[in-house]
Design a protein around this motif. Structure first.
Motif, PDB file in Angstrom:
ATOM      1  N   UNK A  57       0.832  -1.197   0.000  1.00 22.27           N
ATOM      2  CA  UNK A  57       0.000   0.000   0.000  1.00 22.27           C
ATOM      3  C   UNK A  57       0.872   1.254   0.000  1.00 22.27           C
ATOM      4  N   UNK A  58       0.393   2.288  -0.669  1.00 30.36           N
ATOM      5  CA  UNK A  58       1.072   3.586  -0.637  1.00 30.36           C
ATOM      6  C   UNK A  58       0.783   4.316   0.672  1.00 30.36           C
ATOM      7  N   UNK A  59      -0.155   3.780   1.478  1.00 33.85           N
ATOM      8  CA  UNK A  59      -0.507   4.393   2.750  1.00 33.85           C
ATOM      9  C   UNK A  59       0.512   4.166   3.851  1.00 33.85           C
ATOM     10  N   UNK A  60       1.513   3.359   3.565  1.00 25.54           N
ATOM     11  CA  UNK A  60       2.600   3.101   4.509  1.00 25.54           C
ATOM     12  C   UNK A  60       3.912   3.235   3.740  1.00 25.54           C
ATOM     13  N   UNK A  61       5.014   3.452   4.446  1.00 24.05           N
ATOM     14  CA  UNK A  61       6.295   3.603   3.751  1.00 24.05           C
ATOM     15  C   UNK A  61       6.632   2.378   2.903  1.00 24.05           C
ATOM     16  N   UNK A  87       7.377  -1.687  11.269  1.00 27.00           N
ATOM     17  CA  UNK A  87       7.207  -0.316  10.817  1.00 27.00           C
ATOM     18  C   UNK A  87       7.916   0.608  11.801  1.00 27.00           C
ATOM     19  N   UNK A  88       8.655   1.557  11.259  1.00 25.95           N
ATOM     20  CA  UNK A  88       9.233   2.618  12.063  1.00 25.95           C
ATOM     21  C   UNK A  88       8.459   3.892  11.732  1.00 25.95           C
ATOM     22  N   UNK A  89       8.819   4.986  12.350  1.00 23.84           N
ATOM     23  CA  UNK A  89       8.065   6.226  12.193  1.00 23.84           C
ATOM     24  C   UNK A  89       8.359   6.997  10.935  1.00 23.84           C
ATOM     25  N   UNK A  90       8.414   6.306   9.801  1.00 24.42           N
ATOM     26  CA  UNK A  90       8.621   6.980   8.516  1.00 24.42           C
ATOM     27  C   UNK A  90       7.304   7.502   7.974  1.00 24.42           C
ATOM     28  N   UNK A  91       7.329   8.744   7.515  1.00 23.49           N
ATOM     29  CA  UNK A  91       6.183   9.301   6.809  1.00 23.49           C
ATOM     30  C   UNK A  91       6.139   8.635   5.432  1.00 23.49           C
ATOM     31  N   UNK A  92       4.990   8.086   5.018  1.00 24.98           N
ATOM     32  CA  UNK A  92       4.950   7.350   3.749  1.00 24.98           C
ATOM     33  C   UNK A  92       5.132   8.230   2.513  1.00 24.98           C
ATOM     34  N   UNK A  93       4.888   9.516   2.633  1.00 25.12           N
ATOM     35  CA  UNK A  93       5.047  10.418   1.480  1.00 25.12           C
ATOM     36  C   UNK A  93       6.493  10.873   1.336  1.00 25.12           C
ATOM     37  N   UNK A  94       7.039  11.409   2.418  1.00 24.13           N
ATOM     38  CA  UNK A  94       8.401  11.951   2.357  1.00 24.13           C
ATOM     39  C   UNK A  94       9.477  10.884   2.562  1.00 24.13           C
ATOM     40  N   UNK A 103       9.688  11.073  19.899  1.00 17.74           N
ATOM     41  CA  UNK A 103       9.169   9.747  20.244  1.00 17.74           C
ATOM     42  C   UNK A 103       7.655   9.672  20.118  1.00 17.74           C
ATOM     43  N   UNK A 104       6.924  10.677  20.584  1.00 19.34           N
ATOM     44  CA  UNK A 104       5.468  10.613  20.517  1.00 19.34           C
ATOM     45  C   UNK A 104       4.986  10.545  19.076  1.00 19.34           C
ATOM     46  N   UNK A 105       5.529  11.394  18.222  1.00 22.54           N
ATOM     47  CA  UNK A 105       5.152  11.385  16.802  1.00 22.54           C
ATOM     48  C   UNK A 105       5.535  10.061  16.145  1.00 22.54           C
ATOM     49  N   UNK A 106       6.685   9.503  16.525  1.00 20.31           N
ATOM     50  CA  UNK A 106       7.103   8.226  15.939  1.00 20.31           C
ATOM     51  C   UNK A 106       6.170   7.094  16.347  1.00 20.31           C
ATOM     52  N   UNK A 107       5.751   7.069  17.602  1.00 20.03           N
ATOM     53  CA  UNK A 107       4.829   6.009  18.046  1.00 20.03           C
ATOM     54  C   UNK A 107       3.523   6.100  17.262  1.00 20.03           C
ATOM     55  N   UNK A 108       2.972   7.302  17.151  1.00 23.25           N
ATOM     56  CA  UNK A 108       1.737   7.474  16.367  1.00 23.25           C
ATOM     57  C   UNK A 108       1.943   7.013  14.928  1.00 23.25           C
ATOM     58  N   UNK A 109       3.049   7.422  14.315  1.00 20.31           N
ATOM     59  CA  UNK A 109       3.302   7.085  12.911  1.00 20.31           C
ATOM     60  C   UNK A 109       3.439   5.576  12.742  1.00 20.31           C
ATOM     61  N   UNK A 110       4.088   4.907  13.688  1.00 19.51           N
ATOM     62  CA  UNK A 110       4.226   3.448  13.623  1.00 19.51           C
ATOM     63  C   UNK A 110       2.845   2.796  13.587  1.00 19.51           C
ATOM     64  N   UNK A 137      11.456   3.761  17.853  1.00 15.56           N
ATOM     65  CA  UNK A 137      10.469   2.705  18.090  1.00 15.56           C
ATOM     66  C   UNK A 137      10.178   1.992  16.770  1.00 15.56           C
ATOM     67  N   UNK A 138       9.890   0.710  16.866  1.00 16.06           N
ATOM     68  CA  UNK A 138       9.456  -0.097  15.725  1.00 16.06           C
ATOM     69  C   UNK A 138       8.443  -1.102  16.249  1.00 16.06           C
ATOM     70  N   UNK A 139       7.489  -1.464  15.406  1.00 17.70           N
ATOM     71  CA  UNK A 139       6.526  -2.498  15.787  1.00 17.70           C
ATOM     72  C   UNK A 139       6.178  -3.341  14.584  1.00 17.70           C
TER      73      UNK A 139
END
Length: 127
Positions: free
Chosen positions: A8-12, A33-40, A47-54, A117-119
């Motif tokens: 999916x393009x919705x994830x990195x 998944x790590x906290x990579x933005x799928x677009x950029x 850490x908080x933004x990375x957990x949400x992104x994961x 973080x990674x999950x």
């Protein structure tokens, strides 16, 4: 049983030799998944933004497989600082509801791209 690659393009996009997920029968194996933005394809800040992104990335892949985070039966979380464990728990509660999946939380020395973080996980779809 035949395996199906989930993409999916919705994830990195994969940054290595792996697929975002593999579905075999009703079971879907979600890659880490790590906290990579799928677009950029850049790591989000903090850490908080990375957990949400994961969790958002895992959610996108789960949906591409025909499921949701509610279908996750096993979740593995890897942290470079186990001091963030309580934060993972509070943010996880925004994405998961009871009954929660089985889970492991593991402290690690480092993660790809300097992530904090990674999950990964396994979900089972209803037949």
């Amino acid at each position: 049983m035949q395996k199906q690659i989930i993409q999916t393009a919705g994830a990195p996009q994969a940054i290595g030799t792996y697929s975002q997920a593999v579905k075999v029968g009703a079971t879907v194996y979600l890659s880490g998944q790590i906290g990579l933005d799928p677009v950029s394809m850049q790591l989000v800040e903090g850490i908080e933004a990375q957990i949400h992104r994961v969790f958002q990335n895992l959610q996108a892949v789960a949906e591409a497989a025909g499921g949701s985070l509610a279908d996750v039966v096993k979740l593995n979380v890897f942290l470079t600082d186990l001091g963030h464990f309580a934060l993972v728990n509070s943010i996880m509660a925004e994405y998961f509801s009871q009954p929660y999946p089985a889970r492991a939380a593991v402290g690690v020395a480092s993660l790809p791209r300097g992530a904090l973080v990674e999950a990964d996980g396994v979900l089972v779809l209803e037949s």
